[in-house]
Design a protein around this motif. Sequence first.
Motif, PDB file in Angstrom:
ATOM      1  N   ARG A   1       0.839  -1.186   0.000  1.00  0.00           N
ATOM      2  CA  ARG A   1       0.000   0.000   0.000  1.00  0.00           C
ATOM      3  C   ARG A   1       0.880   1.243   0.000  1.00  0.00           C
ATOM      4  O   ARG A   1       1.763   1.370   0.828  1.00  0.00           O
ATOM      5  CB  ARG A   1      -0.902   0.000   1.211  1.00  0.00           C
ATOM      6  N   VAL A   2       0.592   2.132  -0.923  1.00  0.00           N
ATOM      7  CA  VAL A   2       1.329   3.391  -1.036  1.00  0.00           C
ATOM      8  C   VAL A   2       0.382   4.516  -0.637  1.00  0.00           C
ATOM      9  O   VAL A   2      -0.598   4.786  -1.319  1.00  0.00           O
ATOM     10  CB  VAL A   2       1.869   3.617  -2.459  1.00  0.00           C
ATOM     11  N   PHE A   3       0.677   5.140   0.488  1.00  0.00           N
ATOM     12  CA  PHE A   3      -0.149   6.229   1.018  1.00  0.00           C
ATOM     13  C   PHE A   3       0.322   7.537   0.405  1.00  0.00           C
ATOM     14  O   PHE A   3       1.507   7.871   0.465  1.00  0.00           O
ATOM     15  CB  PHE A   3      -0.022   6.272   2.541  1.00  0.00           C
ATOM     16  N   VAL A   4      -0.600   8.292  -0.191  1.00  0.00           N
ATOM     17  CA  VAL A   4      -0.279   9.588  -0.786  1.00  0.00           C
ATOM     18  C   VAL A   4      -0.783  10.668   0.152  1.00  0.00           C
ATOM     19  O   VAL A   4      -1.981  10.758   0.436  1.00  0.00           O
ATOM     20  CB  VAL A   4      -0.909   9.738  -2.190  1.00  0.00           C
ATOM     21  N   SER A   5       0.158  11.495   0.634  1.00  0.00           N
ATOM     22  CA  SER A   5      -0.152  12.529   1.615  1.00  0.00           C
ATOM     23  C   SER A   5       0.140  13.902   1.022  1.00  0.00           C
ATOM     24  O   SER A   5       1.241  14.152   0.531  1.00  0.00           O
ATOM     25  CB  SER A   5       0.703  12.312   2.867  1.00  0.00           C
ATOM     26  N   ALA A  29      -2.805   2.206  -4.335  1.00  0.00           N
ATOM     27  CA  ALA A  29      -2.666   3.611  -3.951  1.00  0.00           C
ATOM     28  C   ALA A  29      -3.721   3.920  -2.904  1.00  0.00           C
ATOM     29  O   ALA A  29      -4.890   3.558  -3.067  1.00  0.00           O
ATOM     30  CB  ALA A  29      -2.846   4.515  -5.166  1.00  0.00           C
ATOM     31  N   VAL A  30      -3.333   4.592  -1.837  1.00  0.00           N
ATOM     32  CA  VAL A  30      -4.253   4.958  -0.763  1.00  0.00           C
ATOM     33  C   VAL A  30      -4.388   6.471  -0.760  1.00  0.00           C
ATOM     34  O   VAL A  30      -3.452   7.185  -0.420  1.00  0.00           O
ATOM     35  CB  VAL A  30      -3.757   4.450   0.608  1.00  0.00           C
ATOM     36  N   LEU A  31      -5.564   6.936  -1.169  1.00  0.00           N
ATOM     37  CA  LEU A  31      -5.867   8.363  -1.218  1.00  0.00           C
ATOM     38  C   LEU A  31      -7.222   8.583  -0.560  1.00  0.00           C
ATOM     39  O   LEU A  31      -8.177   7.832  -0.820  1.00  0.00           O
ATOM     40  CB  LEU A  31      -5.922   8.879  -2.656  1.00  0.00           C
ATOM     41  N   SER A  32      -7.320   9.612   0.250  1.00  0.00           N
ATOM     42  CA  SER A  32      -8.577   9.854   0.972  1.00  0.00           C
ATOM     43  C   SER A  32      -9.734  10.110   0.015  1.00  0.00           C
ATOM     44  O   SER A  32     -10.841   9.628   0.244  1.00  0.00           O
ATOM     45  CB  SER A  32      -8.413  11.016   1.950  1.00  0.00           C
ATOM     46  N   GLU A  47      -7.453  11.238  12.485  1.00  0.00           N
ATOM     47  CA  GLU A  47      -6.838  10.119  13.217  1.00  0.00           C
ATOM     48  C   GLU A  47      -6.806   8.853  12.356  1.00  0.00           C
ATOM     49  O   GLU A  47      -5.860   8.069  12.431  1.00  0.00           O
ATOM     50  CB  GLU A  47      -7.579   9.858  14.532  1.00  0.00           C
ATOM     51  N   SER A  48      -7.823   8.658  11.528  1.00  0.00           N
ATOM     52  CA  SER A  48      -7.839   7.512  10.614  1.00  0.00           C
ATOM     53  C   SER A  48      -6.737   7.643   9.569  1.00  0.00           C
ATOM     54  O   SER A  48      -6.107   6.651   9.192  1.00  0.00           O
ATOM     55  CB  SER A  48      -9.198   7.400   9.930  1.00  0.00           C
ATOM     56  N   CYS A  49      -6.481   8.861   9.131  1.00  0.00           N
ATOM     57  CA  CYS A  49      -5.404   9.098   8.162  1.00  0.00           C
ATOM     58  C   CYS A  49      -4.044   8.769   8.781  1.00  0.00           C
ATOM     59  O   CYS A  49      -3.190   8.170   8.128  1.00  0.00           O
ATOM     60  CB  CYS A  49      -5.425  10.546   7.679  1.00  0.00           C
TER      61      CYS A  49
END
Length: 184
Positions: A1-5, A29-32, A47-49
């Motif tokens: 999983r690649v989190f994009v911030s 890809a993990v995007l909100s 907090e979930s992020c």
Amino acid sequence: RVFVSSTYYDLKYVRASLENFIESLGYEAVLSESGDIAYTPDDPLDESCYREARGAGILVLIIGGRYGSPTSSDQGEPSSKVIAHYESITKREFENAIQNDVPCYILIEKDVLAEYRTFTKNRENEVNYAHVDSTNIFKFIDYIYSRRRNNPVFPFDHPAAIEDWLREQWAGFFRELLARKTNE
């Protein structure tokens, strides 16, 4: 999983491009904005992020001209975002990732990085910057550069350059993992 911030509105074109690139390589890809974060009703949304950032395999941090929203633990957004210091959600996501040794790749818009250099020479002076909404961005960049490890920075001006750089970085990371496995 690649989190994009990153902040969303100013960088949504970069985020969309990164999502397509990451998934084309076979990663998730993990995007909100794509609904990839499982929010818990008992906790504030940010907090979930942070939980997702801690559990990611890789974090891609994108810094543009907006510092972002304050964390839920702050009392609220300061009246003057240009001067007042507060912690942004994006900064806290990065902190959560590095505290858990998640490999981080940091992308900074070239115009923002150019203004950062001006900021470093004018810290005590009040300067009206054209490409940022808050000097907190520069303090965030200071924090990134002060880290001894896990802080590779790439200045970008278009998504294709990001993809080329990330492809090279991840290929090198994979080679290093294979070499370690061979040595074991």
